[in-house]
Design an enzyme around this catalytic site. Structure first.
Site, PDB file in Angstrom:
ATOM      1  N   THR A 179      -8.057  30.836 -71.471  1.00 28.88           N
ATOM      2  CA  THR A 179      -8.751  29.929 -70.767  1.00 28.88           C
ATOM      3  C   THR A 179     -10.083  30.283 -70.565  1.00 28.88           C
ATOM      4  OG1 THR A 179      -6.698  28.873 -69.549  1.00 28.88           O
ATOM      5  CG2 THR A 179      -7.983  28.873 -68.531  1.00 28.88           C
ATOM      6  N   GLY A 209      -1.364  22.879 -65.420  1.00 27.96           N
ATOM      7  CA  GLY A 209      -1.401  23.518 -65.156  1.00 27.96           C
ATOM      8  C   GLY A 209      -2.123  24.130 -64.133  1.00 27.96           C
ATOM      9  N   ASP A 210      -2.699  25.055 -63.696  1.00 20.28           N
ATOM     10  CA  ASP A 210      -3.682  25.199 -61.913  1.00 20.28           C
ATOM     11  C   ASP A 210      -5.269  24.755 -62.727  1.00 20.28           C
ATOM     12  OD1 ASP A 210      -3.217  27.192 -63.881  1.00 20.28           O
ATOM     13  OD2 ASP A 210      -4.680  28.549 -62.685  1.00 20.28           O
ATOM     14  N   GLY A 231      -4.274  33.086 -65.582  1.00 19.58           N
ATOM     15  CA  GLY A 231      -3.631  33.209 -65.792  1.00 19.58           C
ATOM     16  C   GLY A 231      -1.898  32.245 -65.656  1.00 19.58           C
TER      17      GLY A 231
HETATM   18  N1  ASP Z   1      -4.083  28.515 -66.565  1.00 21.24           N
HETATM   19  C1  ASP Z   1      -3.918  28.498 -67.250  1.00 21.24           C
HETATM   20  C2  ASP Z   1      -2.836  27.702 -67.384  1.00 21.24           C
HETATM   21  O1  ASP Z   1      -1.418  27.698 -66.839  1.00 21.24           O
HETATM   22  C3  ASP Z   1      -3.895  29.399 -68.331  1.00 21.24           C
HETATM   23  C4  ASP Z   1      -4.121  30.485 -68.720  1.00 21.24           C
HETATM   24  O2  ASP Z   1      -5.071  30.988 -68.374  1.00 21.24           O
HETATM   25  O3  ASP Z   1      -4.320  31.200 -69.450  1.00 21.24           O
HETATM   26  O4  ASP Z   1      -2.492  26.534 -67.946  1.00 21.24           O
END
Ligand code: ASP
Length: 312
Positions: A179, A209-210, A231
């Site tokens: 990401t 996601g976030d 994350g």
């Molecule tokens: N935060 C991202 C999500 O949950 C994934 C990542 O940052 O690797 O979609």
């Protein structure tokens, strides 16, 4: 103000043992090239908003990272991408979620922000809006990379769900890719943040996601800070992590590093989260903390050297 940009390419269990020398070199080179793009915007007197857009655009184009080309697979073997952007000067924000055909979700998020009517568009409506804006669309094959496909197959075989991009416990050494995000301060003292992702491997179709949620994976406010997270998305959502860094600074008067530490080293692990964030405050201080083994990251000031790093 001395303009500055920081970027990330994802956090996870990235250890020295899990990356070959060749892969390490490729990641450093990619991060350096992305930083250079953002740095040049700032050196030309461009805005923080343009700098983070440029950096995240480049990260989406790079197959090493889980955004745009190189995005992870859903449980159904498809790709659903999320992205967001925020302007610290006006608190204007734009985001897209669950898009399947846009080449650069960050450009669509930026258009949503500029259009101003809404903040978050999802799925087909987001795609129709982006197409009407003249943004590039692609066939699903565009996002495909062999490494991501193998990662998904492995997740399926192991029955593991919601893998972070860089989880070495579950992924082979050649599959750690992640990401992306950028934060910047420009010469006029304006802050901006941008985040883009394919999400987590083998996620349920429709999972968001976030990353496209303002306040969770992305936040910018000239009074305090610009933040982009990476994350376990669900934990960033529950903590409103990006906004929490800003709130700790604004309401408790914490300095940047302490606000970041509370969120990344205390609050996120306390609810089982893994990851990190990048942040730049209104004075140009930067902080790039993570509680995972590693986080692809880098930072550069206008006219200064570019530094990139992967491990703790
Ligand atoms: N935060 C991202 C999500 O949950 C994934 C990542 O940052 O690797 O979609």
């Amino acid at each position: 103000m001395n303009p500055v940009i920081a970027i990330h390419g994802g956090a996870g269990t990235i250890t020295r043992a899990s990356l070959s020398g060749e892969q390490e070199t490729a990641y450093h080179a990619a991060l350096e090239e992305v930083l250079r793009g953002g740095q040049e915007v700032l050196e030309r007197g461009g805005s923080a908003l343009d700098a983070v857009t440029e950096a995240v655009f480049r990260l989406e184009e790079c197959p090493l990272f889980n955004a745009g080309k190189g995005a992870v697979f859903t449980h159904a073997g498809t790709h659903e991408l999320d992205a967001s952007i925020m302007d610290g000067r006006t608190l204007a924000a734009g985001a897209v979620a669950g898009v399947r055909t846009l080449r650069n979700p960050i450009l669509a998020a930026r258009r949503v922000m500029e259009d101003g009517r809404h903040v978050l568009l999802a799925g087909e409506g987001a795609e129709a809006f982006a197409r009407a804006c003249g943004l590039k669309t692609v066939s699903p094959g565009h996002y495909f990379t062999q490494a991501r496909h193998a990662q998904w197959q492995r997740a399926l075989a192991e029955g593991r769900t919601d893998l972070l991009d860089h989880d070495a416990q579950a992924l082979a050494a050649d599959m750690k890719i992640g990401t992306v995000g950028a934060v910047a301060l420009d010469a006029r003292g304006n802050l901006a943040a941008a985040t883009s992702t394919g999400g987590v491997t083998d996620k349920r179709v429709g999972r968001v996601g976030d990353s496209p949620l303002i306040g969770a994976g992305c936040y910018a406010n000239n009074r305090t800070v610009a933040v982009s997270c990476t994350g376990t998305g669900e934990t960033f959502i529950r903590l409103l992590a990006a906004y929490d860094v800003s709130a700790l600074m604004e309401y408790r008067g914490l300095p940047l590093a302490e606000a970041c530490r509370v969120v990344v080293m205390e609050k996120q692990p306390a609810i089982g989260g893994l990851g990190g964030l990048i942040a730049v405050d209104a004075q140009g201080n930067t902080c790039l903390p993570f509680n995972s083994e590693g986080m692809y990251r880098g930072e550069a000031r206008a006219g200064g050297p570019r530094s990139t790093a992967i491990y703790r």
